[in-house]
Enzyme design. Structure first.
Site, mmCIF file in Angstrom:
data_model
loop_
_atom_site.group_PDB
_atom_site.id
_atom_site.type_symbol
_atom_site.label_atom_id
_atom_site.label_comp_id
_atom_site.label_asym_id
_atom_site.label_seq_id
_atom_site.Cartn_x
_atom_site.Cartn_y
_atom_site.Cartn_z
ATOM 1 N NE ARG A 8 -2.326 -1.192 3.591
ATOM 2 C CZ ARG A 8 -1.806 -0.363 4.489
ATOM 3 N NH1 ARG A 8 -1.907 0.949 4.339
ATOM 4 N NH2 ARG A 8 -1.211 -0.844 5.557
ATOM 5 C CE1 TYR A 48 1.604 -7.068 -3.496
ATOM 6 C CE2 TYR A 48 0.658 -5.589 -1.864
ATOM 7 C CZ TYR A 48 1.289 -6.774 -2.187
ATOM 8 O OH TYR A 48 1.598 -7.666 -1.205
ATOM 9 C CG HIS A 84 -7.248 -2.905 10.003
ATOM 10 N ND1 HIS A 84 -5.957 -2.446 10.089
ATOM 11 C CD2 HIS A 84 -7.207 -3.966 9.158
ATOM 12 C CE1 HIS A 84 -5.164 -3.205 9.333
ATOM 13 N NE2 HIS A 84 -5.896 -4.129 8.771
ATOM 14 C CB SER A 140 -0.791 -3.481 7.961
ATOM 15 O OG SER A 140 -1.956 -2.776 7.619
ATOM 16 N NE ARG A 160 0.028 -8.638 2.501
ATOM 17 C CZ ARG A 160 -0.528 -8.244 3.649
ATOM 18 N NH1 ARG A 160 -1.638 -8.781 4.080
ATOM 19 N NH2 ARG A 160 0.058 -7.314 4.381
HETATM 20 P P1 GTP Z 1 -2.336 -7.673 7.436
HETATM 21 O O1 GTP Z 1 -2.835 -8.721 6.494
HETATM 22 O O2 GTP Z 1 -1.279 -6.818 6.852
HETATM 23 O O3 GTP Z 1 -3.440 -6.831 7.993
HETATM 24 O O4 GTP Z 1 -1.546 -8.449 8.627
HETATM 25 P P2 GTP Z 1 -2.054 -9.278 9.892
HETATM 26 O O5 GTP Z 1 -2.363 -8.348 11.014
HETATM 27 O O6 GTP Z 1 -3.099 -10.242 9.507
HETATM 28 O O7 GTP Z 1 -0.711 -10.054 10.332
HETATM 29 P P3 GTP Z 1 -0.315 -11.600 10.174
HETATM 30 O O8 GTP Z 1 -1.132 -12.496 11.045
HETATM 31 O O9 GTP Z 1 -0.260 -11.934 8.742
HETATM 32 O O10 GTP Z 1 1.158 -11.583 10.781
HETATM 33 C C1 GTP Z 1 2.157 -10.738 10.272
HETATM 34 C C2 GTP Z 1 3.511 -11.203 10.702
HETATM 35 O O11 GTP Z 1 3.601 -11.262 12.123
HETATM 36 C C3 GTP Z 1 3.852 -12.604 10.183
HETATM 37 O O12 GTP Z 1 5.185 -12.634 9.766
HETATM 38 C C4 GTP Z 1 3.644 -13.481 11.399
HETATM 39 O O13 GTP Z 1 4.446 -14.618 11.369
HETATM 40 C C5 GTP Z 1 3.997 -12.541 12.563
HETATM 41 N N1 GTP Z 1 3.232 -12.899 13.787
HETATM 42 C C6 GTP Z 1 1.900 -13.142 13.876
HETATM 43 N N2 GTP Z 1 1.532 -13.469 15.136
HETATM 44 C C7 GTP Z 1 2.672 -13.444 15.867
HETATM 45 C C8 GTP Z 1 2.952 -13.714 17.249
HETATM 46 O O14 GTP Z 1 2.097 -14.042 18.059
HETATM 47 N N3 GTP Z 1 4.259 -13.564 17.636
HETATM 48 C C9 GTP Z 1 5.237 -13.192 16.761
HETATM 49 N N4 GTP Z 1 6.482 -13.078 17.241
HETATM 50 N N5 GTP Z 1 5.011 -12.955 15.457
HETATM 51 C C10 GTP Z 1 3.744 -13.077 15.014
HETATM 52 C C1 SPV Z 2 -3.020 -4.411 5.292
HETATM 53 O O1 SPV Z 2 -2.043 -3.781 4.892
HETATM 54 O O2 SPV Z 2 -3.594 -4.158 6.375
HETATM 55 C C2 SPV Z 2 -3.520 -5.549 4.489
HETATM 56 C C3 SPV Z 2 -2.910 -5.797 3.174
HETATM 57 O O3 SPV Z 2 -4.427 -6.227 4.927
HETATM 58 S S1 SPV Z 2 -3.590 -4.789 1.932
HETATM 59 O O4 SPV Z 2 -4.772 -5.443 1.399
HETATM 60 O O5 SPV Z 2 -2.550 -4.649 0.877
HETATM 61 O O6 SPV Z 2 -3.934 -3.505 2.485
HETATM 62 MN MN MN Z 3 -5.002 -5.639 7.091
#
Ligand code: GTP
Ligand code: SPV
Ligand code: MN
Length: 601
Positions: A86, A216, A245, A267, A385
């Site tokens: 983004r 993207y 969010h 994010s 992703r």
């Molecule tokens: P967006 O899709 O961008 O909104 O991200 P999200 O909030 O869904 O994050 P996601 O669960 O994909 O995790 C992002 C990163 O943080 C990844 O590399 C995970 O492996 C790491 N992560 C997630 N949960 C944990 C946790 O409990 N501990 C640690 N150390 N890392 C974590």
């Molecule tokens: C975020 O950045 O919070 C996402 C990925 O979930 S995107 O759809 O690219 O915004």
């Molecule tokens: Mn997100």
């Protein structure tokens, strides 16, 4: 790999699902006149259409088909290396006045912006196919559900939207023939995928979005951040609901007692992982189920918050995903998945940093270059992703299609903080919880372009996604609280506190169940907590840490409040509020005074 591809010519019966609604036809006609595509492809969301588009995308080199034995019916897309996340600096809220967009948004004047974008879109689809995608956000029978149409010249966007939304006939049906119905108009064009001509513009008053110059994720899947959060939050305030969010999960005890929880983390701070959590062995009989992994739309019913997930798929961070960290995500992306910017192995499989097993001896990296474990570059982009349908998730909650949504017992805020913030604490009440959300901070990640690892305030994880004045957003939260007779309890978590040597103190992932359990117990009336200046805190013994390999000393550190760090934190809150230039509601200013006062006692 090509972002921009020539027009396609579908056979009869494909691409001709023209809806009857005159308002839609008029709008598509206008965009056609402006962008001058070779032809128009009206999407119906069918399997047949999808197969045709996949085949075309492969032929046009927009997708690579993966080894069907390793990852059945799955594809790899590589975005332009200048276009991998983004772009917050090129994201605009175009309200009549700057004040409506508020101090946290980039603002630009609507008439000027339309005219600038019209200039860029002039003839932009010459020689290309213009796809028209009807979609709904939300379960088909929910009062919260919204209709959107996205026009795009990217076949990758069409294929992604089919995974991420409920697309096609269901939307046309929901919209009906009423020319005055509420629906979102989204226009997307790749243009020439040049960062100098990349703008993501929102016109909340017109329920319209125009996105140009990117191919993207969150920049172009207009259903997601653009409609479900930025336009969504604007509509939510006017219509009395909430667009957040937040992930939504269900947690069921061995006795069958079930709670739902929604959690806002910025994010790449753990929403998908938390939503798919598998409890550790010690919690035998406990079950966590996923309603959503990124966005929650919530309404008030009988004094309680009820949440739906407006999406139909997950657009998740790939690096770090493994059978060890997130088995449900791994199972979800074993088939029927569209990968973006991961590495391609020599046997047609996908690979990324943090995947189980040894790295391949050779691969093609996300840029399309040769890669070996000796390479300095990462094989997969840190913001690579997957897009996968939510039905692939083995832990999908049974009530995910329920129109009224699921009742929310707890709201959780959390960021990525190396210090200061304890593993978990609980707000004293709703207004205090709103203050905790409003002053949240997190280290920046690769999900947006720009520096990574810098602590910034990110209220309710909505800094990049609130479609109007953040002061009014805080006021909306406070107002919702007054309408709730059974408000959810509000918590704050931090999985990312570091100890000496810069190592995470908390193992995270499945072990986050231990924190979730404490929160659920609190919802059930448990008194296992102590009062502290920042809220209710568990003592080490209040958490179920059985069979956990973390030294007691680390647990104490995780739950500790360092007064010096908190003085800095309080100054950070003040500085943030000051930076908002007087829009912060009095109630939150008072919360800050109370917090400071509690530290002085
Ligand atoms: P967006 O899709 O961008 O909104 O991200 P999200 O909030 O869904 O994050 P996601 O669960 O994909 O995790 C992002 C990163 O943080 C990844 O590399 C995970 O492996 C790491 N992560 C997630 N949960 C944990 C946790 O409990 N501990 C640690 N150390 N890392 C974590
Ligand atoms: C975020 O950045 O919070 C996402 C990925 O979930 S995107 O759809 O690219 O915004
Ligand atoms: Mn997100």
């Amino acid at each position: 790999m090509k972002d921009i591809a020539p027009a396609i010519s579908p056979p009869a019966g494909i691409g001709d699902a023209k809806p009857a609604n005159q308002a839609v036809l008029d709008w598509v006609g206008e965009v056609e006149l402006l962008t001058k595509p070779e032809n128009i492809f009206w999407c119906d969301g069918s399997e047949r259409e999808n197969n045709f588009l996949l085949e075309q995308a492969e032929r046009q080199n927009a997708l690579i088909k993966l080894n069907d034995k390793k990852v059945p019916r799955s594809y790899l897309h590589r975005s332009n290396p200048n276009d991998v996340a983004r772009v917050e600096q090129f994201t605009f809220i175009c309200t009549p006045t700057k004040e409506e967009a508020g101090p946290t948004n980039n603002w630009s004047e609507p008439a000027e912006t339309y005219s600038k974008l019209d200039g860029l879109l002039q003839g932009a689809m010459r020689g290309r196919t213009m796809f028209v995608i009807p979609y709904i956000m939300g379960p088909p029978d929910s009062p919260l559900t919204k209709v959107g149409f996205e026009i795009t010249d990217s076949i990758y966007v069409v294929l992604s939207m089919r995974i991420m939304t409920r697309m096609g006939a269901v939307a046309v049906k929901r919209l009906g023939n009423d020319a005055n119905a509420e629906w979102n108009r989204g226009v997307h064009s790749l243009l020439d995928v040049n960062p100098a001509r990349r703008f993501i513009c929102h016109f909340p008053q017109d329920n319209a979005i125009i996105s140009v110059g990117s191919g993207y994720g969150g920049n172009v899947l207009l259903s997601k951040k653009c409609l479900a959060l930025r336009i969504g939050s604007y509509l939510a305030r006017r219509q009395g609901w909430m667009a957040e969010h937040m992930l939504i999960l269900g947690v069921e005890s061995p006795e069958g007692k079930k709670h739902y929880v929604a959690a806002a983390f910025p994010s790449a701070c753990g929403k998908t992982n938390f939503a798919m959590l598998i409890p550790p062995k010690h919690f035998r009989g406990w079950k966590v189920t996923t309603v959503g992994d990124d966005i929650a739309w919530m309404q008030i019913r009988e004094g309680r918050l009820f949440a739906v997930n407006p999406e139909n798929g997950y657009f998740g961070v790939v690096p770090g995903t493994s059978y060890k960290s997130n088995p449900n995500a791994m199972k979800s992306i074993e088939h029927d998945t569209l990968y973006t910017n991961v590495a391609l192995t020599d046997d047609g499989d996908v690979w990324w940093e943090g995947k189980d097993g040894a790295p391949p001896a050779h691969a093609i990296d996300w840029r399309g270059n040769d890669w070996t474990p000796a390479s300095k570059e990462k094989a997969a982009h840190p913001n690579s992703r997957f897009a996968t349908p939510m039905r692939n998730n083995p832990a999908l909650d049974a009530n995910v299609e329920k129109g009224e949504g699921v009742p929310i017992s707890a709201l959780i805020f959390g960021g990525r903080r190396s210090d200061t913030m304890p593993l978990v604490f609980q707000a004293f009440d709703w207004d205090h919880g709103v203050y905790i959300g409003a002053t949240m901070a997190s280290e920046t990640t690769a999900a947006a372009t720009g520096a990574v690892g810098q602590v910034r305030r990110d209220p309710m994880a909505m800094l990049p996604f609130c479609g109007y004045n953040i002061g009014d957003y805080f006021r909306h939260w406070l107002k919702v609280g007054k309408r709730l007779t059974s408000p959810p309890l509000i918590f704050n978590v931090n999985w990312f506190r570091k100890g000496e040597g810069g190592k995470f103190l908390w193992p995270g992932f499945g072990d986050n169940m231990r924190v979730l359990k404490w929160a659920i117990d609190r919802c059930e009336g448990s008194d296992a907590a102590v009062e502290s200046p920042i809220g209710w805190l568990p003592r080490p013994d209040d958490l179920d840490l059985a069979e956990l390999d973390v030294p007691h000393k680390s647990v104490v550190e995780l739950l500790g409040i360092d007064h010096e760090q908190w003085q800095r934190e309080l100054a950070g809150h003040q500085k943030f509020f000051d930076s908002l230039g007087g829009v912060v509601p009095q109630e939150l200013l008072e919360q800050r005074e109370k917090l400071a006062g509690r530290f002085k006692l």
